[in-house]
Design a protein around this motif. Structure first.
Motif, PDB file in Angstrom:
ATOM      1  N   LYS A 162      67.450  53.548   9.021  1.00 11.91           N
ATOM      2  CA  LYS A 162      67.536  52.565   7.943  1.00 11.91           C
ATOM      3  C   LYS A 162      68.434  53.121   6.854  1.00 11.91           C
ATOM      4  O   LYS A 162      68.051  54.016   6.125  1.00 11.91           O
ATOM      5  N   ASP A 163      69.634  52.632   6.820  1.00 11.06           N
ATOM      6  CA  ASP A 163      70.535  53.033   5.753  1.00 11.06           C
ATOM      7  C   ASP A 163      71.427  51.836   5.462  1.00 11.06           C
ATOM      8  O   ASP A 163      71.897  51.165   6.380  1.00 11.06           O
ATOM      9  N   TYR A 164      71.668  51.608   4.168  1.00 14.98           N
ATOM     10  CA  TYR A 164      72.463  50.437   3.778  1.00 14.98           C
ATOM     11  C   TYR A 164      73.842  50.438   4.440  1.00 14.98           C
ATOM     12  O   TYR A 164      74.412  49.396   4.728  1.00 14.98           O
ATOM     13  N   ILE A 165      74.360  51.651   4.715  1.00 13.32           N
ATOM     14  CA  ILE A 165      75.725  51.742   5.233  1.00 13.32           C
ATOM     15  C   ILE A 165      75.827  51.080   6.613  1.00 13.32           C
ATOM     16  O   ILE A 165      76.882  50.566   6.995  1.00 13.32           O
ATOM     17  N   LEU A 166      74.696  51.073   7.342  1.00 10.24           N
ATOM     18  CA  LEU A 166      74.706  50.470   8.678  1.00 10.24           C
ATOM     19  C   LEU A 166      74.811  48.942   8.580  1.00 10.24           C
ATOM     20  O   LEU A 166      75.414  48.298   9.440  1.00 10.24           O
ATOM     21  N   ASP A 167      74.225  48.368   7.525  1.00  5.63           N
ATOM     22  CA  ASP A 167      74.365  46.918   7.310  1.00  5.63           C
ATOM     23  C   ASP A 167      75.847  46.597   7.115  1.00  5.63           C
ATOM     24  O   ASP A 167      76.385  45.653   7.698  1.00  5.63           O
ATOM     25  N   ALA A 168      76.487  47.452   6.279  1.00  5.25           N
ATOM     26  CA  ALA A 168      77.919  47.232   6.014  1.00  5.25           C
ATOM     27  C   ALA A 168      78.730  47.439   7.291  1.00  5.25           C
ATOM     28  O   ALA A 168      79.698  46.709   7.554  1.00  5.25           O
ATOM     29  N   GLN A 169      78.304  48.399   8.099  1.00  2.00           N
ATOM     30  CA  GLN A 169      79.049  48.674   9.340  1.00  2.00           C
ATOM     31  C   GLN A 169      78.985  47.481  10.302  1.00  2.00           C
ATOM     32  O   GLN A 169      79.984  47.106  10.916  1.00  2.00           O
ATOM     33  N   ILE A 170      77.789  46.884  10.420  1.00  2.74           N
ATOM     34  CA  ILE A 170      77.639  45.711  11.291  1.00  2.74           C
ATOM     35  C   ILE A 170      78.525  44.560  10.788  1.00  2.74           C
ATOM     36  O   ILE A 170      79.185  43.872  11.587  1.00  2.74           O
ATOM     37  N   ILE A 171      78.565  44.377   9.485  1.00  2.00           N
ATOM     38  CA  ILE A 171      79.410  43.303   8.931  1.00  2.00           C
ATOM     39  C   ILE A 171      80.885  43.612   9.211  1.00  2.00           C
ATOM     40  O   ILE A 171      81.659  42.746   9.631  1.00  2.00           O
ATOM     41  N   LEU A 172      81.247  44.866   9.009  1.00  2.00           N
ATOM     42  CA  LEU A 172      82.633  45.273   9.234  1.00  2.00           C
ATOM     43  C   LEU A 172      83.056  45.038  10.690  1.00  2.00           C
ATOM     44  O   LEU A 172      84.139  44.514  10.961  1.00  2.00           O
ATOM     45  N   ILE A 173      82.165  45.393  11.614  1.00  2.00           N
ATOM     46  CA  ILE A 173      82.464  45.208  13.041  1.00  2.00           C
ATOM     47  C   ILE A 173      82.617  43.712  13.354  1.00  2.00           C
ATOM     48  O   ILE A 173      83.534  43.297  14.073  1.00  2.00           O
ATOM     49  N   SER A 174      81.734  42.893  12.782  1.00  2.00           N
ATOM     50  CA  SER A 174      81.811  41.440  13.006  1.00  2.00           C
ATOM     51  C   SER A 174      83.159  40.903  12.528  1.00  2.00           C
ATOM     52  O   SER A 174      83.798  40.086  13.199  1.00  2.00           O
ATOM     53  N   LEU A 175      83.579  41.383  11.360  1.00  2.00           N
ATOM     54  CA  LEU A 175      84.863  40.913  10.811  1.00  2.00           C
ATOM     55  C   LEU A 175      86.035  41.419  11.651  1.00  2.00           C
ATOM     56  O   LEU A 175      87.030  40.726  11.834  1.00  2.00           O
ATOM     57  N   GLU A 176      85.888  42.631  12.142  1.00  2.41           N
ATOM     58  CA  GLU A 176      86.917  43.240  12.989  1.00  2.41           C
ATOM     59  C   GLU A 176      87.182  42.357  14.208  1.00  2.41           C
ATOM     60  O   GLU A 176      88.320  42.180  14.635  1.00  2.41           O
ATOM     61  N   ILE A 177      86.098  41.818  14.783  1.00  3.50           N
ATOM     62  CA  ILE A 177      86.227  40.984  15.987  1.00  3.50           C
ATOM     63  C   ILE A 177      87.070  39.755  15.666  1.00  3.50           C
ATOM     64  O   ILE A 177      88.014  39.412  16.392  1.00  3.50           O
ATOM     65  N   LEU A 178      86.753  39.105  14.544  1.00  7.89           N
ATOM     66  CA  LEU A 178      87.518  37.899  14.189  1.00  7.89           C
ATOM     67  C   LEU A 178      88.976  38.262  13.879  1.00  7.89           C
ATOM     68  O   LEU A 178      89.899  37.538  14.250  1.00  7.89           O
TER      69      LEU A 178
END
Ligand code: AMP
Length: 420
Positions: free
Chosen positions: A138-154
């Motif tokens: 549980k770390d906030y940075i992982l939330d940001a990482q998931i968002i970043l990966i999602s954006l990367e796909i688009l």
């Protein structure tokens, strides 16, 4: 079509070869991004125990209450076609002993899901999702990482017209206080709510926040906001996520009424929506309570899932991705028994050398074969007749210029490679 005896079930689609080109493109991008981010693939069964979703997703959610396809097996098990991927992945995490692996465990999937929704544009009863989950930390940075990966796909798919909407729905504790405040506020205005929300007020009041009815939206917009109810820990977590997005220069919109339709979320929830339609393309969030619900063990997690059909439709509509030419440029034609056998052998040799060709070995008539070559717009025809076969050579014809020459079988691969 209309009077065919059998038609596909409502809200479900055949994935035609053309559709598959788009799916394959999305799959390639997703699997590449998964690989470079150290996610490993997992595929859970299409059927799961009904209780997994009832408890995991939430008994009073619309997905579980109205949208699951369920069946009873001959042995008496109650199973459901999976409506989403996170609860099964968390189940699989425990069942396969992933807690023994170095944490966090990063998993991804790509497959079909089922929800008995009212079919409309971008909303189907069988649809494909890809998903990413980070489990065990549980770390906030992982939330940001998931968002970043999602954006990367688009980004990788060259889709641009989207907006990232984000909210925090706190943990069960601060959400409880908010729920109380919200119900108190809404009870006084119950008469103005739509029929659905009147029921939601008793069963799942948070869902009223993202009701699309104009009158409900009006009422909700003047009511309490969850961000004001967050405890120090949840507030801190959320601010750190937002701060990281700002650091990464990722534009986002704070959406205080975004709650998502699955009960397992805690803290961060987000949707990446197509600007024009407001349809969610990729959505997700943190779900720190799900491990406790499924296996009575703590397991922090964060993830996201994307709708493959919705993304494929954008690629198609905006002509961002053009499927490759459907047919190869070379057609192999044959005449006579010996010609046919040699043609099969030559086709095999060419294919072993990664040369794409088209043939119709089952046809005897040369005319019919040439008509087909014409139809697929073949640039070259390799013709193997009885006479040529005896001399172990073929005729190569350039269909544009009409020029033709003879090639020995042993040189055919080399010659064709030169042409391509
Ligand atoms: P959800 O599991 O509801 O968070 O949905 C994840 C993603 O799946 C959404 O962002 C959509 O892109 C897609 N999706 C959800 N429901 C449907 C549906 N009924 N038809 C097509 N795509 C869907």
């Amino acid at each position: 079509m209309a009077n065919l005896k059998f038609q596909r079930p409502k809200g479900m689609h055949d994935l035609t070869p053309l559709d598959w080109e788009y799916f394959q493109k999305i799959f390639n991008v997703v699997s590449n991004i998964a690989k470079i981010n150290n996610f490993e693939r997992i595929e859970t069964p299409i059927l799961e125990k009904r209780e997994l979703f009832e408890r995991g997703v939430g008994e009073t959610t619309e997905i579980v209450e109205k949208e699951m396809y369920c069946l009873k097996t001959k042995g008496g098990d109650e199973l459901c076609l999976r409506p989403e991927g996170t609860a099964p992945v968390v189940r699989a995490y425990f069942e396969n002993g992933f807690s023994e692996f170095p944490q966090p465990v990063k998993l991804w999937y790509f497959g079909p899901f089922f929800r008995h929704e009212t079919p409309q544009a971008g909303r189907y009863r069988q649809f494909w999702q890809f998903g990413f989950e980070i489990l065990g930390e549980k770390d906030y940075i992982l939330d940001a990482q998931i968002i970043l990966i999602s954006l990367e796909i688009l980004k990788e798919l060259k889709i641009e017209d989207f907006i990232l909407k984000i909210n925090s729905i706190g943990n069960t504790c601060c959400r409880g206080y908010f729920k109380k405040g919200l119900v108190h506020y809404l009870k006084k205005r119950k008469g103005g709510l739509c029929q659905n929300c009147k029921i939601r007020l008793e069963k799942n009041p948070l869902r009223i926040l993202d009701c699309k009815d104009e009158k409900c939206r009006q009422i909700v917009s003047q009511g309490p906001q969850i961000l004001d109810y967050l405890c120090e820990e949840c507030k801190n977590h959320f601010f750190k996520v937002l701060d990281t997005l700002e650091f990464l220069e990722i534009p986002f919109e704070l959406e205080p009424f975004l709650v998502r339709g699955l009960d397992y979320y805690t803290n961060t929830v987000f949707e990446i929506q197509e600007k024009q339609s407001n349809l969610a393309l990729i959505s997700g969030g943190r779900y720190d309570g799900l491990g406790k619900i499924i296996a009575n063990k703590d397991l922090p997690g964060v993830g996201a899932a994307g709708g493959v059909e919705r993304i494929a439709e954008i690629l198609k509509e905006k002509k961002i991705f053009l499927p490759k030419e459907k047919f190869p440029k070379i057609f192999v034609a044959q005449i006579g028994e010996l010609g046919k056998k040699w043609a099969l052998k030559i086709c095999q040799q060419l294919r072993e050398n990664k040369i794409e060709i088209f043939e119709s070995l089952g046809k005897d008539s040369l005319k019919a074969q040439l008509r087909l070559a014409d139809k697929i717009k073949a640039k070259y025809v390799i013709l193997i007749g009885q006479k040529e076969a005896l001399q172990e050579s073929a005729i190569l014809k350039d269909m544009e210029t009409g020029k033709q020459k003879e090639i020995k079988f042993e040189k055919i691969v080399k010659e064709i490679k030169k042409l391509l």
